[in-house]
Each structure stands twice: as structure tokens, then as C-alpha cells.
Design a protein around this motif. Structure first.
Motif, mmCIF file in Angstrom:
data_model
loop_
_atom_site.group_PDB
_atom_site.id
_atom_site.type_symbol
_atom_site.label_atom_id
_atom_site.label_comp_id
_atom_site.label_asym_id
_atom_site.label_seq_id
_atom_site.Cartn_x
_atom_site.Cartn_y
_atom_site.Cartn_z
ATOM 1 N N LYS A 1 0.808 -1.064 -0.021
ATOM 2 C CA LYS A 1 -0.051 -0.069 0.130
ATOM 3 C C LYS A 1 0.749 1.349 0.008
ATOM 4 O O LYS A 1 1.995 1.153 0.319
ATOM 5 C CB LYS A 1 -0.908 -0.024 1.082
ATOM 6 C CG LYS A 1 -1.879 -1.483 1.269
ATOM 7 C CD LYS A 1 -2.658 -1.098 0.550
ATOM 8 C CE LYS A 1 -4.037 -2.166 0.951
ATOM 9 N NZ LYS A 1 -4.986 -2.103 -0.023
ATOM 10 N N SER A 2 0.265 2.294 -0.345
ATOM 11 C CA SER A 2 0.986 3.508 -0.460
ATOM 12 C C SER A 2 1.162 4.028 0.994
ATOM 13 O O SER A 2 0.801 3.727 2.050
ATOM 14 C CB SER A 2 -0.018 4.561 -1.142
ATOM 15 O OG SER A 2 -0.879 4.943 -0.215
ATOM 16 N N ALA A 3 2.400 5.084 1.033
ATOM 17 C CA ALA A 3 2.898 5.705 2.248
ATOM 18 C C ALA A 3 1.401 6.251 3.203
ATOM 19 O O ALA A 3 1.148 6.432 4.016
ATOM 20 C CB ALA A 3 3.805 6.836 2.012
ATOM 21 N N GLU A 4 0.681 7.166 2.094
ATOM 22 C CA GLU A 4 -0.737 7.657 2.472
ATOM 23 C C GLU A 4 -1.748 6.769 3.149
ATOM 24 O O GLU A 4 -2.171 7.133 4.333
ATOM 25 C CB GLU A 4 -1.260 8.721 1.354
ATOM 26 C CG GLU A 4 -2.447 9.288 1.816
ATOM 27 C CD GLU A 4 -3.254 9.923 0.891
ATOM 28 O OE1 GLU A 4 -3.537 9.555 -0.346
ATOM 29 O OE2 GLU A 4 -3.726 11.248 0.701
ATOM 30 N N TRP A 5 -1.693 5.704 2.397
ATOM 31 C CA TRP A 5 -2.824 4.847 3.077
ATOM 32 C C TRP A 5 -2.310 4.241 4.472
ATOM 33 O O TRP A 5 -3.141 4.090 5.512
ATOM 34 C CB TRP A 5 -2.802 3.404 2.128
ATOM 35 C CG TRP A 5 -3.888 2.381 2.405
ATOM 36 C CD1 TRP A 5 -5.106 2.620 2.135
ATOM 37 C CD2 TRP A 5 -3.738 1.356 3.318
ATOM 38 N NE1 TRP A 5 -5.890 1.292 2.481
ATOM 39 C CE2 TRP A 5 -4.957 0.562 3.265
ATOM 40 C CE3 TRP A 5 -2.704 0.823 4.097
ATOM 41 C CZ2 TRP A 5 -5.235 -0.547 4.070
ATOM 42 C CZ3 TRP A 5 -2.920 -0.388 4.741
ATOM 43 C CH2 TRP A 5 -4.144 -0.919 4.723
ATOM 44 N N ASN A 6 -0.816 3.728 4.377
ATOM 45 C CA ASN A 6 -0.204 3.549 5.938
ATOM 46 C C ASN A 6 -0.421 4.330 6.922
ATOM 47 O O ASN A 6 -0.784 4.258 8.012
ATOM 48 C CB ASN A 6 1.169 2.972 5.707
ATOM 49 C CG ASN A 6 1.339 1.547 5.071
ATOM 50 O OD1 ASN A 6 0.681 0.618 5.607
ATOM 51 N ND2 ASN A 6 1.801 1.418 3.596
ATOM 52 N N LYS B 1 -9.301 8.239 3.342
ATOM 53 C CA LYS B 1 -8.838 7.270 2.276
ATOM 54 C C LYS B 1 -8.713 6.106 2.883
ATOM 55 O O LYS B 1 -9.505 5.051 2.128
ATOM 56 C CB LYS B 1 -7.756 7.709 1.590
ATOM 57 C CG LYS B 1 -8.034 9.024 0.678
ATOM 58 C CD LYS B 1 -6.623 9.354 -0.250
ATOM 59 C CE LYS B 1 -7.083 10.470 -1.365
ATOM 60 N NZ LYS B 1 -5.915 10.794 -1.823
ATOM 61 N N TYR B 2 -8.153 5.759 3.871
ATOM 62 C CA TYR B 2 -8.096 4.435 4.413
ATOM 63 C C TYR B 2 -9.281 3.715 4.939
ATOM 64 O O TYR B 2 -9.702 2.627 4.368
ATOM 65 C CB TYR B 2 -7.030 4.411 5.720
ATOM 66 C CG TYR B 2 -7.182 3.213 6.568
ATOM 67 C CD1 TYR B 2 -6.611 2.023 6.079
ATOM 68 C CD2 TYR B 2 -7.777 3.357 7.710
ATOM 69 C CE1 TYR B 2 -6.544 0.858 6.851
ATOM 70 C CE2 TYR B 2 -8.011 2.141 8.511
ATOM 71 C CZ TYR B 2 -7.494 0.903 7.994
ATOM 72 O OH TYR B 2 -7.579 -0.271 8.998
#
Lengths: 311, 161
Positions: A188-193, A295-296
Motif C-alpha cells: 500500500k501507499s505511504a498515505e494509506w499506511n 482514504k484508509y
């Protein structure tokens, strides 16, 4: 002592002089190091304040309804098992946690265990805080220890037998608790994490929005799918992206805006415990962090779970 | 003469008593009507706020500063009516009002006043027409709504929103 003094050349005196200069040098080094240490501590406090907001520590530990002091505890937390009273977590050495080491504090959040080795009840959401990084926990402690101390004694919980037996918490933990720092999902992306960390480790949204079983364990198959009898007996809605029963019609802008202002897409504005979450926590985060959370959450599995209470 | 005075007095007393009963009956009859009225007024608030939110979120660009001013004025207007919408005896039935409204009435009135202040401020900001300031102030208005719903209203199931 003057030059030419007969004492100057004795061996003892030489040693004394050497010691004196060692102390002088060490003293000078300490003086030079002090501002750097103070700066490091100030940075930790600043980071800790943001963690404190994101983890929403203040409402539970502050008896706002009765105008209680910040973090001095005493807030009544009614549950199906009885009423808990939050403890004083100011740095007061007698009534609060002023004598705690970093390790004590980390163990409380990571494992739900007190410095004397007893087990906390899961009304203290260590079940979520266990996911926090060591650094965040340390910074959080630095911030809490920078706040005014309050000498208010703790109030005993008012819970019935057998739930009042702390050692039973060992069994509870075996059933419902997994200890460990959040592990980023590599795919997953850094933003998602970042969103996952803020939502699960800090914001502990699931503690209210996930239904619980008879023993108070969270039902992992209905993660965030809402609870008819959430904290304080209030219902908490389904916040999975299910179209009919959750927030499937919302986009990340809607959800981020709601976490800032409380306004939901239909025109209403949330109240109850959620308004407190927004006022003390999500409303004080950065827009980027709110968007990451939104988003998550909208990427979670959509779960069909209708939460409705007759009016 | 004396007799008629007595009769007159008696009739007057009866009339006053009857008027009292009628007034009492009027205040107490159909709390449901008052509950419905205030829920409609609140839905109206929701309508205005939602239109403002759509603008603040950047979902629509249609909204002008004059509409924003009009919506803000409408919200400020209802804020003045809120105290009268919650008379004693309207705390049960099809309502989400919490008993704290009557127990901590001064706090409730302060929450209504805050909505008045934040929406009046929005009308002022809209006169200036600064986009960022208007968006920021719309958020403040929403927070004033939540500031009252938090202590004074039971959570609503999403389906009824």
C-alpha cells in the motif's frame, strides 16, 4: 591559594587541581549540552502534543462535565459491566503517574500492564495503542509530563463481580488482544499506511465503531460496522463503505470534512461522543492527515450491518 | 347591587381560571406539534448548512457571496428561535432531545447563542468576499451546531439523516 604557597606542590593538591579542572571541563560541556537537550525535549513535547491530539487521550481522562482539570481523571465511563472512573494521568507523583519511567509508560500502552504488574481493563484502549511506535509513545509521555500536575486522588471503579477481578484480564487478553507495533503494509501507499496508523493505532475509531461480544471483545468480522450499544450506551454508526448501511455514498472529501467540522453529507451535524472526538482530536489534525484517514477508512471492506434504534 | 358585584366577581374569577386552563391546555396540548416544528426547523438548518458545505468542500462553484450571506442570516434567525422551541413537557416521544436541555438550560442557551454569533460572523465575512475566510467560517458554523448536538441530542441513526 596564592602562587608560591607551600601547599601548592603537595601531591594531594595536584590531584585536587586536576579534579577541579576535570569538573570545570565537564561543567562547561554540560552547560553546552543543556540547550541542546532542552531543544530536543521541546521538540519531543511538540511532537507529543500532536500524538496526544490524534490519540484523543484528553476526553476520557478529564471530567469535563463536572469542570474537572485536564487529565486529572474521574470521568465516569458507563459500560455494560459497570461504571469505570478514569485515573489521574497528570505527572503528579502521588496521585498521577509522575514517578513512571518511559518503560512503565510504554508497557501500559503496549501491553495494558501497570508498573506493579496488574492488568488494565480494556476500557483503556491499550488494545489500539499497542500499535503505536516507541518514539510516539515516548514523545507522548514528554508532552503529558510538560502539563500542569493535579493532586486529585483516583476514584475506585464501580463494577460488579466477577468483572472486577483484574487477573481475569489475563484470560481476556488471550482471547481478544494482539500485542505489537503497527506493521506497514508494503503493497500500500505511504498515505494509506499513514491513514491506517492514525485510524487504528492513534484514533482508536474501532473501539466505538465495532460491535462487541458479551465479554466486551471487539467483533473482528464486523470491524467498524457500527455498534447499537457503543460507549455510554449510545449507538455508533456503521462507517464501512457499505452503500445501504454504512457511508458508501461518501467520498474522501466528505469524510475528511466531517472529521474537521462534524458535518455529514445529509446536512446534519454529528453530536454525542463523536462531536467530542472532533473537538478534541480529528478537528485539530492537519488536512493531509484527515484525508489519509478518510482514504484508509473508505478502503475498508464494506460490511452490511444496519444500525438503527427506534426513535 | 352588592349581589351583582359578587356575581360579577365570581364570574370574573371563573373566567380567569378558565383562561388559565385554556392557556395551560394550549401549552401542553400536542407536544408532538412542537417537536415536529423544531425538527423541521432543524432540517432547514441542515439544508442551509449543507449548501454552504458543498461550497466549502469545493464540490460546487455556483454559490455566490450573496447566497452565503442569505443562508447565514437564515441560520442566525433560527438560532434566536431555538430557546422557544424546547418548552417543558416536550422531552419525551418522537424526539432526540436529551433531558440535559432542561437540566443545564443555561449551557443550552449559550450553545444557541454561539450559533447566532458564528453565523452572524459568516454574514460579515461574506460581505468581504474572501473565499478562504468564508470557507473557514462555514466550518465554524458547523462546529457550533455540533457544539449543541454533543451534549443535548441523542445520536441519530444514519438512515434518518
Amino acid at each position: 591559594m596564592k602562587d608560591g604557597d607551600p601547599m601548592t606542590s603537595t601531591p594531594a593538591n595536584v590531584v585536587l587541581k586536576c579534579l577541579a579542572s576535570v569538573f570545570a571541563i565537564a561543567g562547561a560541556m554540560l552547560l553546552a549540552a543543556a540547550p541542546a537537550a532542552a531543544q530536543a525535549n521541546a521538540d519531543a513535547i511538540k511532537r507529543g502534543e500532536y500524538i496526544f491530539r490524534a490519540a484523543d487521550c484528553s476526553p476520557c481522562h478529564t471530567d469535563t462535565k463536572n469542570k474537572g482539570a485536564l487529565l486529572a481523571g474521574g470521568r465516569a465511563l458507563p459500560t455494560p459491566f459497570g461504571t469505570f472512573y478514569s485515573p489521574n494521568i497528570t505527572a503528579d507523583p502521588v496521585n498521577g503517574i509522575g514517578k513512571w519511567t518511559d518503560a512503565d509508560f510504554t508497557r501500559a500502552l503496549r501491553q495494558g500492564v501497570s508498573p506493579d504488574g496488574s492488568h488494565y481493563f480494556p476500557v483503556f484502549p491499550y488494545t489500539s495503542f499497542t500499535l503505536m511506535t516507541d518514539q510516539d509513545i515516548k514523545d507522548l509521555k514528554a508532552y503529558i509530563f510538560s502539563l500542569p500536575t493535579v493532586p486529585l486522588a483516583n476514584k475506585p471503579h464501580n463494577i460488579g463481580f466477577p468483572f472486577n477481578l483484574r487477573f481475569l484480564q489475563i484470560g481476556w487478553k488471550m482471547l481478544f488482544f494482539t500485542e505489537g507495533v503497527y506493521k506497514p503494509a508494503p503493497a500500500k501507499s505511504a498515505e494509506w499506511n499513514r491513514g491506517a496508523y492514525l485510524t487504528e493505532a492513534l484514533g482508536h475509531c474501532a473501539e466505538c465503531h465495532t460491535p462487541r461480544n458479551l465479554l466486551g471483545g471487539m467483533d473482528r468480522s464486523r470491524w467498524m460496522a457500527g455498534s447499537i450499544d457503543g460507549p455510554e450506551g449510545e449507538m455508533a454508526p456503521n462507517i464501512t463503505p457499505h452503500e445501504a448501511t454504512g457511508i458508501g455514498e461518501w467520498d474522501d472529501i466528505d469524510l475528511a470534512y466531517m472529521l474537521k467540522t462534524g458535518a455529514v453529507p445529509g446536512g446534519d451535524v454529528v453530536g454525542s461522543l463523536m462531536a467530542e472526538v472532533i473537538r478534541e482530536s480529528t478537528g485539530k489534525l492537519t488536512d493531509a492527515d484527515r484525508t489519509a484517514m478518510a482514504k484508509y477508512i473508505l478502503s475498508l471492506p464494506a460490511i452490511d450491518h444496519k444500525i438503527e434504534k427506534p426513535r | 347591587m352588592r349581589r351583582s358585584l359578587v356575581i360579577g366577581l365570581a364570574m370574573g374569577t371563573v373566567a380567569v381560571a378558565m383562561a388559565g386552563i385554556v392557556a395551560e391546555a394550549f401549552a401542553q396540548a400536542r407536544p408532538l406539534d412542537m417537536i415536529r416544528y423544531r425538527q423541521s426547523a432543524m432540517k432547514g438548518n441542515g439544508g442551509y448548512l449543507n449548501a454552504l458545505n458543498a461550497y466549502a468542500k469545493g464540490e460546487v462553484t455556483l454559490v455566490t457571496k450573496d447566497t452565503i450571506k442569505a443562508y447565514a442570516a437564515a441560520l442566525a434567525g433560527t438560532s434566536l428561535e431555538i430557546p422557544g422551541m424546547f418548552p417543558a413537557g416536550t422531552d419525551t416521544g418522537r424526539t432526540n432531545a436529551k433531558p440535559e436541555i432542561w437540566q443545564k438550560n443555561a449551557d443550552f442557551l449559550a450553545a444557541a447563542k454561539r450559533l447566532g454569533e458564528e453565523s452572524t460572523k459568516l454574514a460579515e465575512v461574506a460581505t468581504g468576499g474572501n473565499e478562504a475566510a468564508m470557507k473557514e467560517q462555514i466550518g465554524k458554523v458547523a462546529q457550533a451546531c455540533g457544539g449543541c448536538h454533543q451534549p443535548f441530542r441523542k445520536p441519530l441513526p444514519p438512515a434518518s439523516r
